[in-house]
Design a protein around this motif. Structure first.
Motif, mmCIF file in Angstrom:
data_model
loop_
_atom_site.group_PDB
_atom_site.id
_atom_site.type_symbol
_atom_site.label_atom_id
_atom_site.label_comp_id
_atom_site.label_asym_id
_atom_site.label_seq_id
_atom_site.Cartn_x
_atom_site.Cartn_y
_atom_site.Cartn_z
ATOM 1 N N THR A 356 0.835 -1.199 0.000
ATOM 2 C CA THR A 356 0.000 0.000 0.000
ATOM 3 C C THR A 356 0.869 1.247 0.000
ATOM 4 N N LYS A 357 1.930 1.224 0.811
ATOM 5 C CA LYS A 357 2.834 2.369 0.843
ATOM 6 C C LYS A 357 3.651 2.458 -0.442
ATOM 7 N N ALA A 358 3.953 1.301 -1.024
ATOM 8 C CA ALA A 358 4.693 1.299 -2.286
ATOM 9 C C ALA A 358 3.882 1.963 -3.386
ATOM 10 N N SER A 359 2.615 1.582 -3.491
ATOM 11 C CA SER A 359 1.788 2.185 -4.541
ATOM 12 C C SER A 359 1.516 3.658 -4.244
ATOM 13 N N ASP A 360 1.456 4.026 -2.961
ATOM 14 C CA ASP A 360 1.267 5.434 -2.622
ATOM 15 C C ASP A 360 2.498 6.254 -3.019
ATOM 16 N N ALA A 361 3.686 5.683 -2.808
ATOM 17 C CA ALA A 361 4.905 6.384 -3.224
ATOM 18 C C ALA A 361 4.914 6.577 -4.738
ATOM 19 N N ALA A 362 4.530 5.525 -5.469
ATOM 20 C CA ALA A 362 4.469 5.640 -6.931
ATOM 21 C C ALA A 362 3.401 6.642 -7.349
ATOM 22 N N ARG A 363 2.265 6.637 -6.649
ATOM 23 C CA ARG A 363 1.194 7.601 -6.973
ATOM 24 C C ARG A 363 1.674 9.032 -6.779
ATOM 25 N N ARG A 364 2.396 9.274 -5.658
ATOM 26 C CA ARG A 364 2.931 10.620 -5.438
ATOM 27 C C ARG A 364 3.896 11.013 -6.542
ATOM 28 N N GLY A 365 4.626 10.019 -7.038
ATOM 29 C CA GLY A 365 5.541 10.302 -8.138
ATOM 30 C C GLY A 365 4.800 10.718 -9.395
ATOM 31 N N THR A 366 3.714 9.990 -9.728
ATOM 32 C CA THR A 366 2.956 10.340 -10.930
ATOM 33 C C THR A 366 2.249 11.682 -10.774
ATOM 34 N N ALA A 367 1.864 12.006 -9.540
ATOM 35 C CA ALA A 367 1.215 13.306 -9.313
ATOM 36 C C ALA A 367 2.192 14.451 -9.544
ATOM 37 N N ARG A 368 3.443 14.220 -9.150
ATOM 38 C CA ARG A 368 4.448 15.280 -9.314
ATOM 39 C C ARG A 368 5.019 15.306 -10.733
ATOM 40 N N TRP A 376 4.412 5.876 -14.200
ATOM 41 C CA TRP A 376 3.076 5.297 -14.355
ATOM 42 C C TRP A 376 3.154 3.773 -14.420
ATOM 43 N N GLN A 377 4.172 3.271 -15.116
ATOM 44 C CA GLN A 377 4.331 1.823 -15.186
ATOM 45 C C GLN A 377 4.655 1.244 -13.806
ATOM 46 N N LEU A 378 5.507 1.951 -13.066
ATOM 47 C CA LEU A 378 5.809 1.519 -11.696
ATOM 48 C C LEU A 378 4.541 1.517 -10.847
ATOM 49 N N TYR A 379 3.733 2.553 -11.012
ATOM 50 C CA TYR A 379 2.463 2.634 -10.276
ATOM 51 C C TYR A 379 1.586 1.437 -10.626
ATOM 52 N N ALA A 380 1.554 1.081 -11.911
ATOM 53 C CA ALA A 380 0.764 -0.078 -12.337
ATOM 54 C C ALA A 380 1.268 -1.356 -11.669
ATOM 55 N N GLN A 381 2.569 -1.512 -11.608
ATOM 56 C CA GLN A 381 3.150 -2.710 -10.989
ATOM 57 C C GLN A 381 2.807 -2.816 -9.509
ATOM 58 N N LYS A 384 -0.836 -3.709 -9.034
ATOM 59 C CA LYS A 384 -1.088 -5.128 -9.295
ATOM 60 C C LYS A 384 -0.697 -5.968 -8.081
ATOM 61 N N ARG A 385 0.488 -5.671 -7.521
ATOM 62 C CA ARG A 385 0.945 -6.435 -6.363
ATOM 63 C C ARG A 385 0.066 -6.175 -5.145
ATOM 64 N N GLU A 386 -0.612 -5.041 -5.161
ATOM 65 C CA GLU A 386 -1.543 -4.745 -4.067
ATOM 66 C C GLU A 386 -2.873 -5.459 -4.273
ATOM 67 N N GLY A 387 -3.036 -6.092 -5.446
ATOM 68 C CA GLY A 387 -4.271 -6.801 -5.736
ATOM 69 C C GLY A 387 -5.313 -5.958 -6.431
ATOM 70 N N LYS A 388 -4.914 -4.813 -6.964
ATOM 71 C CA LYS A 388 -5.841 -3.904 -7.639
ATOM 72 C C LYS A 388 -5.596 -3.969 -9.144
ATOM 73 N N ALA A 389 -6.103 -5.075 -9.761
ATOM 74 C CA ALA A 389 -5.807 -5.337 -11.167
ATOM 75 C C ALA A 389 -6.393 -4.287 -12.103
ATOM 76 N N LEU A 390 -7.650 -3.898 -11.894
ATOM 77 C CA LEU A 390 -8.277 -2.911 -12.780
ATOM 78 C C LEU A 390 -7.550 -1.572 -12.716
ATOM 79 N N GLU A 391 -7.217 -1.121 -11.482
ATOM 80 C CA GLU A 391 -6.468 0.134 -11.340
ATOM 81 C C GLU A 391 -5.084 0.018 -11.976
ATOM 82 N N SER A 392 -4.508 -1.189 -11.890
ATOM 83 C CA SER A 392 -3.202 -1.429 -12.489
ATOM 84 C C SER A 392 -3.272 -1.285 -14.005
ATOM 85 N N ILE A 393 -4.330 -1.838 -14.603
ATOM 86 C CA ILE A 393 -4.502 -1.738 -16.062
ATOM 87 C C ILE A 393 -4.639 -0.280 -16.477
ATOM 88 N N ALA A 394 -5.401 0.484 -15.715
ATOM 89 C CA ALA A 394 -5.589 1.901 -16.048
ATOM 90 C C ALA A 394 -4.261 2.653 -15.992
#
Length: 568
Positions: A356-368, A376-381, A384-394
Motif C-alpha cells: 500500500t505504501k509502495a503504490s502510494d509512493a508511486a502515486r505521489r511520483g505520478t502526481a508530481r 506510471w508503469q511503476l504505479y501499475a506494478q 497489481k501487487r496490491e491486488g488492484k488489477a483494474l487500477e493497475s490496467i488503467a
C-alpha cells in the motif's frame, strides 16, 4: 561567535594599548623587533577556577624562565583587557577559532592551550603548543600532575623549553619550502627532529615538502604516521595518511584514518560525506552505516548526510529505516523528490512487503511528474501487487499513452487481465506487446503459461469438452508462433500436439451420431496437428509423445474413412 569576536577587535586593541603600561609584574626588558611572541590562553576546567589558575601560574613561570629578549610572553593584563573589552569571560577557555583570533590580535607567533582534569587526589594538566598562522599545526606536550593546578604547571616549563627547540628549524624549513628549496627544507626539518625527537611542528613542514615534491605515497604515509604516533588526533596528519594510504592501494587503512579524522570533528558534514562515500565504495556498508547514523545525529538537518544515510540503509536492505529516512529527506528538501527518488522509495516499500505504501509512493511520483511513463508503469506494478488489477490496467494504459513503446507495457496489462480471468483480453494485450517489440520469449512464455493452465483444466474435465481444448489451443499456438527459445517452443508444440489429439478423439467419438462432414474434416486436421506438433515437441516428454503418436496412427485410418464416407 567568531564574527562577534572579530567585530570587537578594534575596541579591544585600543583598550590593550591604553592599559599595557600598567603591570603587576616587575619591569621587563622590552622585546626586540624580531623576538618571538608567545601567548598562554585561558585553560579549560570543569570548575572555571583550576583552568585560569593553571594558565596564570604557567604564564608567570614562563615570564621568569624565558629572557624577554629571546621570547616575549604576553602579559596577563593584555589578555584580560582584550577579553573584557570583547565581552568574553576571563575565566573560560575560548573556542579554538577565537583562540586563534586572539593570538593574531595580540601578535603572538604561537600560543599554549590546555585543560585541567581531576587526577586522583590532585589534578592533571594537558597542554599543547599551537602555531598562530594555522591552528591545525600543534605540538602536544606530555601531561603533568600535581596537588593543585598552579603547582602542576611547574613541570610544563621545561617541557615547553624542550619543545620550542624545533621552532628555529620549523621556520627555516618553511622559508626554504617557500623558495622551493626542498632539500634544504627537509634538512632543516630533520635537524629539528634531532633537536626534539617528539617534534610534530617540523614534521608538519617536512610532510608538506614531501607532498609538494610529489614523494611516493609510502614515504608521505610514513611521515604522517610519525606525527600520529606522537599526536593520534592530528587532523593534518590523518588527512594526509588517508589520502596516501588510498594512493598506495590500502583502502581499509585509508578508511580507518578517515574515521579517526571524522572523530576529531563529528560536526564536519562535508568530511562525514567523504568518509561515508569511501566506506561505501570499498564495500564497508556496515561501517558506513555506523558512521552515517552518528553523523546525522550530530547534523540532523544536513540534507547531504541524510541523503547518504538513505542510500546506505537502502544498500544494506534495511528497508524500514531506509524508507523512514527517505520520507524525512524530502521533508528537509523537497527538490530531492525526483522521479528516481520515488522509484527507489516505492521499491523499498515493496521489498518490505508494504505494498500500500509502495503504490502510494508511486502515486505521489505520478502526481508530481504526470508525464513520466516509467513512473506510471511503476504505479501499475505496485497496484497489481496490491491486488488492484483494474487500477493497475488503467495506470499501465496511461504509461502507454505517454510512451507507446515503453518496454513490457502491454505485457503488464496482459498479466493483470489474466489475473482477472479475462484470457481473451490478456491475449489481445500480448499481441499488442509483440507488435510493440517486447521480449518475444517473455510474451510467448506468458502465453504458454496461460495455455498450459487451460490445457490442464481441459484435461481434467470429465467428460472432456472440445471447446475447452480449443480454448487452450489459442494461447498455445500464439506462444508457438512467438517464442524463439527452443526449449520453450518445444513445450508449446508438445501441448498443442496433446490438445489436438484430445480434440481429434472427441470429434471422432461423436461422428457416428453427428454424421458431420465438417466434424470429420476437423478431426482429421486435428490428427495432422497432433502428429506434427507432437513430433516437434516430443523431447519434452518422449514416453508420452510416443504413446500419442501411436494413438494418432491408429485413429488416422478411421478418420480417413469417415471423411471419405461423409464428405461425398
Amino acid at each position: 561567535m567568531k564574527a562577534r569576536f572579530h567585530a570587537r577587535l578594534v575596541s579591544a586593541l585600543a583598550a590593550v594599548a591604553v592599559t599595557s603600561t600598567v603591570s603587576a609584574q616587575p619591569p621587563r626588558t622590552p622585546p626586540g623587533p624580531n623576538t618571538p611572541r608567545s601567548l598562554v590562553q585561558v585553560f579549560a576546567s570543569a570548575d572555571a577556577v583550576a583552568g585560569p589558575e593553571a594558565s596564570d601560574a604557567l604564564r608567570d613561570r614562563m615570564i621568569r624562565a624565558f629572557p624577554s629578549r629571546l621570547l616575549w610572553i604576553i602579559d596577563r593584563k593584555d589578555v584580560v583587557s582584550f577579553l573584557e573589552s570583547s565581552g568574553y569571560p576571563i575565566n573560560e577557555q575560548l573556542p579554538p577559532s577565537d583562540e586563534s583570533a586572539l593570538a593574531k590580535a595580540l601578535r603572538a607567533d604561537d600560543y599554549i592551550r590546555g585543560r585541567v582534569v581531576p587526577d586522583g587526589a590532585g589534578v592533571k594538566v594537558e597542554a599543547t603548543i599551537v602555531l598562530t598562522r594555522d591552528n591545525t599545526l600543534t605540538q602536544p606536550l606530555p601531561a603533568v600532575t600535581g596537588p593543585r593546578a598552579d603547582r602542576a604547571v611547574a613541570g610544563l616549563v621545561d617541557l615547553i623549553r624542550e619543545a620550542r627547540k624545533q621552532l628555529v628549524n620549523e621556520k627555516a624549513c618553511m622559508a626554504a619550502a617557500r623558495d622551493n628549496k626542498f632539500d634544504e627544507a627537509v634538512k632543516a626539518a630533520d635537524e629539528g627532529i634531532a633537536a626534539y625527537p617528539q617534534a610534530t611542528l617540523v614534521r608538519y613542514c617536512k610532510m608538506n615538502v614531501l607532498a609538494r615534491r610529489e614523494a611516493p605515497a609510502a614515504e608521505q604515509l610514513e611521515m604522517a604516521k610519525e606525527i600520529l604516533a606522537i599526536d593520534p588526533t592530528s587532523k593534518a596528519a590523518l588527512a594526509v595518511a588517508a589520502d596516501q594510504a588510498k594512493a598506495a592501494g590500502l583502502a581499509d587503512e585509508a578508511n580507518q584514518y578517515l574515521i579517526r579524522l571524522l572523530a576529531t570533528n563529528p560536526q564536519d558534514a562535508q568530511l562525514a560525506s567523504r568518509v561515508i562515500d569511501a566506506l561505501a565504495a570499498s564495500g564497508k556498508l556496515d561501517l558506513a552505516k555506523e558512521v552515517v547514523v552518528k553523523a546525522v545525529a550530530d547534523n540532523p538537518v544536513d540534507v547531504a548526510l541524510v541523503e547518504l544515510q538513505f542510500k546506505v540503509l537502502a544498500a544494506l536492505k534495511e528497508y524500514g529505516p531506509a524508507t523512514r529516512t527517505g520520507e524525512e529527506l524530502i521533508q528537509l528538501d523537497s527538490t530531492l523528490a525526483d522521479a528516481a527518488f520515488y522509484t527507489r522509495l516505492a521499491a523499498l516499500y515493496a521489498a518490505d512487503s508494504q505494498m500500500t505504501k509502495a503504490s502510494d509512493a508511486a502515486r505521489r511520483g505520478t502526481a508530481r511528474y504526470p508525464g513520466d511513463a516509467d513512473l506510471w508503469q511503476l504505479y501499475a506494478q505496485t497496484l497489481k501487487r496490491e491486488g488492484k488489477a483494474l487500477e493497475s490496467i488503467a495506470a499501465a494504459r496511461k504509461a502507454l499513452e505517454i510512451n507507446p513503446k515503453i518496454p513490457n507495457g502491454w505485457t503488464q496489462i496482459a498479466v493483470s487481465y489474466n489475473d482477472l480471468g479475462q484470457t481473451a483480453d490478456a491475449l489481445a494485450a500480448l499481441r499488442e506487446a509483440r507488435t510493440a517489440g517486447d521480449d518475444a520469449n517473455q510474451i510467448g512464455g506468458f502465453a504458454l503459461s496461460i495455455g498450459n493452465k487451460l490445457y490442464r483444466a481441459a484435461a481434467a474435465e470429465n467428460p472432456k469438452q472440445i471447446a475447452s481444448m480449443d480454448a487452450a489451443l489459442v494461447p498455445l499456438q500464439f506462444a508457438d508462433s512467438t517464442l524463439t527459445d527452443a526449449n520453450l517452443k518445444g513445450n508449446a508444440a508438445f501441448l498443442i500436439g496433446v490438445s489436438s489429439f484430445y480434440k481429434a478423439q472427441l470429434l471422432a467419438a461423436g461422428l457416428p451420431t453427428s454424421k458431420s462432414c465438417d466434424e470429420a474434416k476437423a478431426a482429421q486436421a486435428a490428427t495432422n496437428d497432433a502428429m506434427e506438433y507432437t513430433r516437434r515437441g516430443g523431447r519434452t516428454s518422449p514416453d508420452a509423445a510416443a504413446q500419442i503418436l501411436g494413438a494418432v496412427n491408429q485413429l488416422t485410418p478411421y478418420l480417413d474413412r469417415q471423411v471419405a464416407t461423409l464428405c461425398k
